[in-house]
Write a protein that holds these residues in place. Structure first.
Motif, PDB file in Angstrom:
ATOM      1  N   GLU A  93       0.830  -1.208   0.000  1.00 50.05           N
ATOM      2  CA  GLU A  93       0.000   0.000   0.000  1.00 50.05           C
ATOM      3  C   GLU A  93       0.865   1.258   0.000  1.00 50.05           C
ATOM      4  O   GLU A  93       0.539   2.242  -0.679  1.00 50.05           O
ATOM      5  N   SER A  97       0.905   4.016  -2.917  1.00 49.76           N
ATOM      6  CA  SER A  97       0.741   5.438  -2.619  1.00 49.76           C
ATOM      7  C   SER A  97       1.845   6.262  -3.279  1.00 49.76           C
ATOM      8  O   SER A  97       1.581   7.304  -3.873  1.00 49.76           O
ATOM      9  N   ASP A 100       1.184   6.724  -6.847  1.00 48.15           N
ATOM     10  CA  ASP A 100      -0.114   7.356  -7.108  1.00 48.15           C
ATOM     11  C   ASP A 100      -1.152   6.376  -7.645  1.00 48.15           C
ATOM     12  O   ASP A 100      -1.957   6.714  -8.511  1.00 48.15           O
ATOM     13  N   LEU A 101      -1.148   5.169  -7.113  1.00 45.65           N
ATOM     14  CA  LEU A 101      -2.154   4.165  -7.458  1.00 45.65           C
ATOM     15  C   LEU A 101      -3.186   4.112  -6.341  1.00 45.65           C
ATOM     16  O   LEU A 101      -2.835   4.235  -5.165  1.00 45.65           O
ATOM     17  N   ALA A 102      -4.432   3.901  -6.695  1.00 45.14           N
ATOM     18  CA  ALA A 102      -5.490   3.789  -5.684  1.00 45.14           C
ATOM     19  C   ALA A 102      -5.313   2.540  -4.829  1.00 45.14           C
ATOM     20  O   ALA A 102      -5.569   2.559  -3.623  1.00 45.14           O
ATOM     21  N   ASP A 103      -4.873   1.443  -5.447  1.00 45.98           N
ATOM     22  CA  ASP A 103      -4.687   0.164  -4.756  1.00 45.98           C
ATOM     23  C   ASP A 103      -3.392  -0.480  -5.233  1.00 45.98           C
ATOM     24  O   ASP A 103      -2.976  -0.272  -6.376  1.00 45.98           O
ATOM     25  N   ASP A 105      -0.996  -2.975  -6.960  1.00 48.41           N
ATOM     26  CA  ASP A 105      -1.121  -3.956  -8.034  1.00 48.41           C
ATOM     27  C   ASP A 105      -0.134  -5.090  -7.773  1.00 48.41           C
ATOM     28  O   ASP A 105       0.531  -5.121  -6.725  1.00 48.41           O
ATOM     29  N   ARG A 165      -1.990  -4.602 -13.701  1.00 47.25           N
ATOM     30  CA  ARG A 165      -2.693  -3.507 -13.045  1.00 47.25           C
ATOM     31  C   ARG A 165      -3.827  -3.984 -12.145  1.00 47.25           C
ATOM     32  O   ARG A 165      -4.376  -3.208 -11.384  1.00 47.25           O
ATOM     33  N   PRO A 167      -5.838  -4.874  -9.132  1.00 44.62           N
ATOM     34  CA  PRO A 167      -5.575  -4.681  -7.704  1.00 44.62           C
ATOM     35  C   PRO A 167      -5.509  -6.011  -6.957  1.00 44.62           C
ATOM     36  O   PRO A 167      -6.182  -6.957  -7.307  1.00 44.62           O
TER      37      PRO A 167
END
Length: 170
Positions: A93, A97, A100-103, A105, A165, A167
């Motif tokens: 995580e 962060s 800049d990924l939401a979740d 991978d 990609r 998640p």
């Protein structure tokens, strides 16, 4: 201390071994995210662990006892494996962060796994060796070995491959 007081602070007897982990991961995450963007994620993790390593000297005795306790108990070894999975997610995580990924991978999770195992290996070698050894040296040796075995890890600005990609579940 009475059993009632003990269990007010620790849900199980085994959980006392993991006290303090949360603070370490908070320190790791904040240090990691503060690393310069021009460092690859692997370089940023190496720098982060180098900064945090001197704190290990204060807890060496506790770490030795922890390793002995875990080695002596199948229940504790199972608990460590459960914790390890959560720790990988926590580090993945932080990598996500930084990217800049939401979740996280697959790439984030793979890097988190390799780095955490490299770090744990270095700490185990440090505990088994002389107390005068500097844990930073053993961590650096582990990361040097990674650098020779792995291609360059993507930096925070590199776009992840479309094929990875998807998640990873928490």
């Amino acid at each position: 201390m009475s059993p009632r007081t003990f269990f007010r602070y620790f849900p199980t007897k085994e959980s006392v071994l993991f006290a303090g982990e949360y603070g370490w991961f908070q320190s790791f995450t904040s240090q990691f995210l503060a690393q310069p963007a021009d460092l690859s994620d692997l370089e940023a993790m190496r720098a982060t662990l180098h900064v945090l390593a001197p704190n290990l000297n204060k807890t060496r005795r506790a770490l030795v006892l922890y390793e002995r306790a875990v080695a002596s108990s199948p229940t504790l070894r199972g608990g460590v494996l459960d914790r390890l999975e959560r720790d990988i997610v926590t580090i993945a995580e932080a990598i996500a962060s930084r990217r800049d990924l939401a979740d996280p991978d697959l790439a984030c999770s793979a890097l988190a796994t390799v780095v955490l195992m490299t770090y744990r290996s270095a700490i185990k070698r440090w505990i088994a060796g002389p107390a005068s050894a500097d844990p930073r040296d053993l961590i650096a040796q582990g990361f040097d070995a990674l650098a020779t075995e792995l291609p360059s890890a993507p930096s925070a600005t590199a776009a992840p491959c479309a094929a990875i990609r998807e998640p990873i579940g928490h």
